[in-house]
Design a protein around this motif. Sequence first.
Motif, PDB file in Angstrom:
ATOM      1  N   HIS A  82       0.798  -1.225   0.000  1.00 35.97           N
ATOM      2  CA  HIS A  82       0.000   0.000   0.000  1.00 35.97           C
ATOM      3  C   HIS A  82       0.834   1.280   0.000  1.00 35.97           C
ATOM      4  CE1 HIS A  82      -3.574  -2.381   0.329  1.00 35.97           C
ATOM      5  NE2 HIS A  82      -3.053  -3.038   1.340  1.00 35.97           N
ATOM      6  N   SER A  83       2.031   1.227   0.546  1.00 35.69           N
ATOM      7  CA  SER A  83       2.873   2.432   0.581  1.00 35.69           C
ATOM      8  C   SER A  83       3.966   2.396  -0.483  1.00 35.69           C
ATOM      9  CB  SER A  83       3.505   2.580   1.968  1.00 35.69           C
ATOM     10  OG  SER A  83       4.315   1.463   2.249  1.00 35.69           O
ATOM     11  N   GLU A  84       3.832   1.516  -1.459  1.00 36.87           N
ATOM     12  CA  GLU A  84       4.850   1.359  -2.494  1.00 36.87           C
ATOM     13  C   GLU A  84       4.810   2.502  -3.507  1.00 36.87           C
ATOM     14  OE1 GLU A  84       7.918   0.181  -3.339  1.00 36.87           O
ATOM     15  OE2 GLU A  84       7.144  -1.785  -2.814  1.00 36.87           O
ATOM     16  N   VAL A  85       5.963   2.818  -4.025  1.00 43.63           N
ATOM     17  CA  VAL A  85       6.057   3.835  -5.076  1.00 43.63           C
ATOM     18  C   VAL A  85       6.185   3.139  -6.424  1.00 43.63           C
ATOM     19  CG1 VAL A  85       7.071   5.570  -3.569  1.00 43.63           C
ATOM     20  CG2 VAL A  85       8.561   4.022  -4.815  1.00 43.63           C
ATOM     21  N   ASP A  86       5.851   3.841  -7.493  1.00 44.38           N
ATOM     22  CA  ASP A  86       5.914   3.260  -8.828  1.00 44.38           C
ATOM     23  C   ASP A  86       7.343   3.153  -9.360  1.00 44.38           C
ATOM     24  OD1 ASP A  86       3.188   2.908  -8.999  1.00 44.38           O
ATOM     25  OD2 ASP A  86       2.854   4.827  -9.991  1.00 44.38           O
ATOM     26  N   LEU A  87       8.204   4.056  -8.914  1.00 46.39           N
ATOM     27  CA  LEU A  87       9.568   4.103  -9.438  1.00 46.39           C
ATOM     28  C   LEU A  87      10.574   4.060  -8.298  1.00 46.39           C
ATOM     29  CD1 LEU A  87      11.600   4.592 -11.786  1.00 46.39           C
ATOM     30  CD2 LEU A  87      11.292   7.034 -11.370  1.00 46.39           C
ATOM     31  N   LEU A  88      11.460   3.079  -8.351  1.00 39.73           N
ATOM     32  CA  LEU A  88      12.570   2.998  -7.395  1.00 39.73           C
ATOM     33  C   LEU A  88      13.867   2.964  -8.192  1.00 39.73           C
ATOM     34  CD1 LEU A  88      11.426   0.371  -4.728  1.00 39.73           C
ATOM     35  CD2 LEU A  88      11.662   2.828  -4.435  1.00 39.73           C
ATOM     36  N   ILE A  89      14.659   4.021  -8.036  1.00 40.25           N
ATOM     37  CA  ILE A  89      15.959   4.094  -8.706  1.00 40.25           C
ATOM     38  C   ILE A  89      16.917   4.848  -7.795  1.00 40.25           C
ATOM     39  CG2 ILE A  89      15.325   6.182  -9.986  1.00 40.25           C
ATOM     40  CD1 ILE A  89      17.132   5.122 -12.281  1.00 40.25           C
ATOM     41  N   GLY A  90      18.139   4.359  -7.735  1.00 38.14           N
ATOM     42  CA  GLY A  90      19.129   5.007  -6.894  1.00 38.14           C
ATOM     43  C   GLY A  90      20.268   5.602  -7.710  1.00 38.14           C
ATOM     44  N   ASP A  91      20.960   6.541  -7.092  1.00 36.72           N
ATOM     45  CA  ASP A  91      22.128   7.169  -7.716  1.00 36.72           C
ATOM     46  C   ASP A  91      23.372   6.708  -6.951  1.00 36.72           C
ATOM     47  OD1 ASP A  91      24.156   8.742  -8.688  1.00 36.72           O
ATOM     48  OD2 ASP A  91      23.196  10.655  -8.204  1.00 36.72           O
ATOM     49  N   PRO A  92      24.132   5.781  -7.523  1.00 39.16           N
ATOM     50  CA  PRO A  92      25.296   5.235  -6.819  1.00 39.16           C
ATOM     51  C   PRO A  92      26.578   6.053  -6.970  1.00 39.16           C
ATOM     52  CG  PRO A  92      25.044   4.116  -8.901  1.00 39.16           C
ATOM     53  CD  PRO A  92      23.888   5.105  -8.796  1.00 39.16           C
TER      54      PRO A  92
END
Length: 127
Positions: A82-92
């Motif tokens: 329910h608290s999930e986001v559509d986009l998960l991306i990180g900047d390494p």
Amino acid sequence: ARRDWGHAKEYVEGMWRMLQLENADDLVLATGETHTIREFADMAFKELDMELEWEGSGVDELGIEKKTGKTLVKIDPSYYRHSEVDLLIGDPSKAQKVIDWDPQVKFEELVKLMVRADWEKVQKRGF
């Protein structure tokens, strides 16, 4: 949904490198690229010599095996977060500079490794 998929072994190495720092710092371990859940499913089934065709949309979307017509992927809303986001991306980029960490296992290779590991388990268990 789009996710930043990475190999756990590399993330553990990155965490170990963080622990070696003289001073604590906030670093992001990520690949910096995203792929959809559908892309993951397509590649996983392709690794098993199956091709999916997608029908429908939203919760009614199905992944159907092209040769047999069998439904192999079906959405189950009970697994939604329910608290999930559509986009998960990180900047390494900071982790690359500070601890010389850079992911080596690309998405395609990661999917193959995961499928092979699961397929070996299925073969041993007999289902």
